[in-house]
Design an enzyme around this catalytic site. Sequence first.
Site, PDB file in Angstrom:
ATOM      1  N   ARG A 101       0.877  -1.183   0.000  1.00  0.00           N
ATOM      2  CA  ARG A 101       0.000   0.000   0.000  1.00  0.00           C
ATOM      3  C   ARG A 101       0.906   1.222   0.000  1.00  0.00           C
ATOM      4  O   ARG A 101       1.706   1.428   0.916  1.00  0.00           O
ATOM      5  CB  ARG A 101      -0.900  -0.005   1.231  1.00  0.00           C
ATOM      6  N   HIS A 128      -7.457   0.736  -6.345  1.00  0.00           N
ATOM      7  CA  HIS A 128      -7.671  -0.081  -5.139  1.00  0.00           C
ATOM      8  C   HIS A 128      -8.346  -1.381  -5.595  1.00  0.00           C
ATOM      9  O   HIS A 128      -9.520  -1.622  -5.310  1.00  0.00           O
ATOM     10  CB  HIS A 128      -8.547   0.689  -4.147  1.00  0.00           C
ATOM     11  N   GLN A 131     -10.271  -3.902  -3.188  1.00  0.00           N
ATOM     12  CA  GLN A 131     -11.549  -3.371  -2.700  1.00  0.00           C
ATOM     13  C   GLN A 131     -12.656  -3.630  -3.725  1.00  0.00           C
ATOM     14  O   GLN A 131     -13.730  -4.146  -3.393  1.00  0.00           O
ATOM     15  CB  GLN A 131     -11.425  -1.861  -2.445  1.00  0.00           C
ATOM     16  N   ASP A 220     -17.233   6.828  -1.084  1.00  0.00           N
ATOM     17  CA  ASP A 220     -15.902   6.693  -0.476  1.00  0.00           C
ATOM     18  C   ASP A 220     -15.619   8.029   0.212  1.00  0.00           C
ATOM     19  O   ASP A 220     -16.339   9.017  -0.011  1.00  0.00           O
ATOM     20  CB  ASP A 220     -14.886   6.424  -1.619  1.00  0.00           C
ATOM     21  N   CYS A 260     -16.836   1.786   1.083  1.00  0.00           N
ATOM     22  CA  CYS A 260     -15.641   0.955   1.274  1.00  0.00           C
ATOM     23  C   CYS A 260     -15.046   1.131   2.664  1.00  0.00           C
ATOM     24  O   CYS A 260     -14.241   0.306   3.095  1.00  0.00           O
ATOM     25  CB  CYS A 260     -14.612   1.241   0.183  1.00  0.00           C
ATOM     26  N   ARG A 288     -13.653  -8.609   2.009  1.00  0.00           N
ATOM     27  CA  ARG A 288     -12.246  -8.379   1.649  1.00  0.00           C
ATOM     28  C   ARG A 288     -11.426  -9.637   1.974  1.00  0.00           C
ATOM     29  O   ARG A 288     -10.556 -10.042   1.210  1.00  0.00           O
ATOM     30  CB  ARG A 288     -11.684  -7.178   2.432  1.00  0.00           C
TER      31      ARG A 288
HETATM   32  N1   CP Z   1     -11.408   0.037   2.615  1.00  0.00           N
HETATM   33  C1   CP Z   1     -10.117  -0.032   2.991  1.00  0.00           C
HETATM   34  O1   CP Z   1      -9.207  -0.319   2.210  1.00  0.00           O
HETATM   35  O2   CP Z   1      -9.917   0.198   4.322  1.00  0.00           O
HETATM   36  P1   CP Z   1      -8.520   0.375   5.051  1.00  0.00           P
HETATM   37  O3   CP Z   1      -7.922   1.677   4.604  1.00  0.00           O
HETATM   38  O4   CP Z   1      -8.866   0.377   6.519  1.00  0.00           O
HETATM   39  O5   CP Z   1      -7.614  -0.785   4.696  1.00  0.00           O
HETATM   40  N1  NVA Z   2      -9.938   6.692  -1.503  1.00  0.00           N
HETATM   41  C1  NVA Z   2      -9.595   6.292  -0.167  1.00  0.00           C
HETATM   42  C2  NVA Z   2      -9.835   4.828   0.039  1.00  0.00           C
HETATM   43  C3  NVA Z   2      -9.642   4.354   1.443  1.00  0.00           C
HETATM   44  C4  NVA Z   2      -9.852   2.893   1.591  1.00  0.00           C
HETATM   45  C5  NVA Z   2      -8.152   6.646   0.119  1.00  0.00           C
HETATM   46  O1  NVA Z   2      -7.306   6.481  -0.766  1.00  0.00           O
HETATM   47  O2  NVA Z   2      -7.858   7.084   1.229  1.00  0.00           O
END
Ligand code: CP
Ligand code: NVA
Length: 301
Positions: A101, A128, A131, A220, A260, A288
Amino acid sequence: MRNLLSIESLNRDEILRILALGGEMKATRGRHAAHPLRHRCWGMFFAKSSTRTRVSFEVGIRELGGDVLFLSANDLQLGRGEPIEDTARVVGRMLHGAVIRTFAHSDVETFAQASGLPTINALTDAEHPCQILADLFTIQELLGDWRGKTVCYLGDGACNVPISWLWAAARRGDFRLVIAAPKKYQPSAELLARLGPGADVHCTEDPAEAAAGADVLYTDVWVSMGMEADAAGRMEDLRGYGIDAALVARAKPGALVMHCLPAYRGKEITAEILEANADTIFTQAENRLHVQKAILSLLAG
Ligand code: CP
Ligand code: NVA
């Protein structure tokens, strides 16, 4: 499938295979016949916060028989300027797979290439994929055959989550995606052009028009990780794009409301609508785990 870096790089059959295996993972949790990660150790390299992705991958890797190391980018030499290529070349000789990530999507591609490890994108600024694969699974689980139905995404239409939705629409070619966002938060014309003819996508600035007759309303956060400097402007710009009772009333009766997570009540969704749809939204989070276990087992070969 060697890596899972984006939905863009998947084809329809690969997506359907992941979803089918996700169903098997969910149905047989706690009594899996195969443990494809046995004697393997995966690393999780995270440069951004996470609750769902981190926990679901750590649990999933263990449930498939593997070991897992969680490595915060700040604790690695990476945080002090060691190049991603060198990090990748080192851990490629030690680990058996990686979940990453981070900010720049190119870093995940560079890592995958330089490490030679099966690599999973656990969120970048551009996509993502885990997700949205889990979301496709959840919609199928809750609506059954949903071909031809409409998913309406509301809010920041240019961040990672809607971009992965756009690629899902393009690669599957069997549902309609409507994005409601102010002009400057809509996906770029260049990206929309790259989706190709299979994508049934419509962008609008009008949330009420977008929600009308939708089968799924999806949102989101308005301030994605890395966008904090612009938080106040985003709150101002995106006001009016939150999911509330009036918007839900415009969707199809029984429409799914999805998020999400993490959720900011009173911003992209009201507390009332989130709680009324908590079963869907927390099932979405749980899924997930099952879908990522499918991805991990396909990558383990
Ligand atoms: N939806 C999602 O990816 O959540 P986190 O940022 O908590 O991993
Ligand atoms: N768009 C959001 C998704 C979080 C799961 C971000 O990147 O923070």
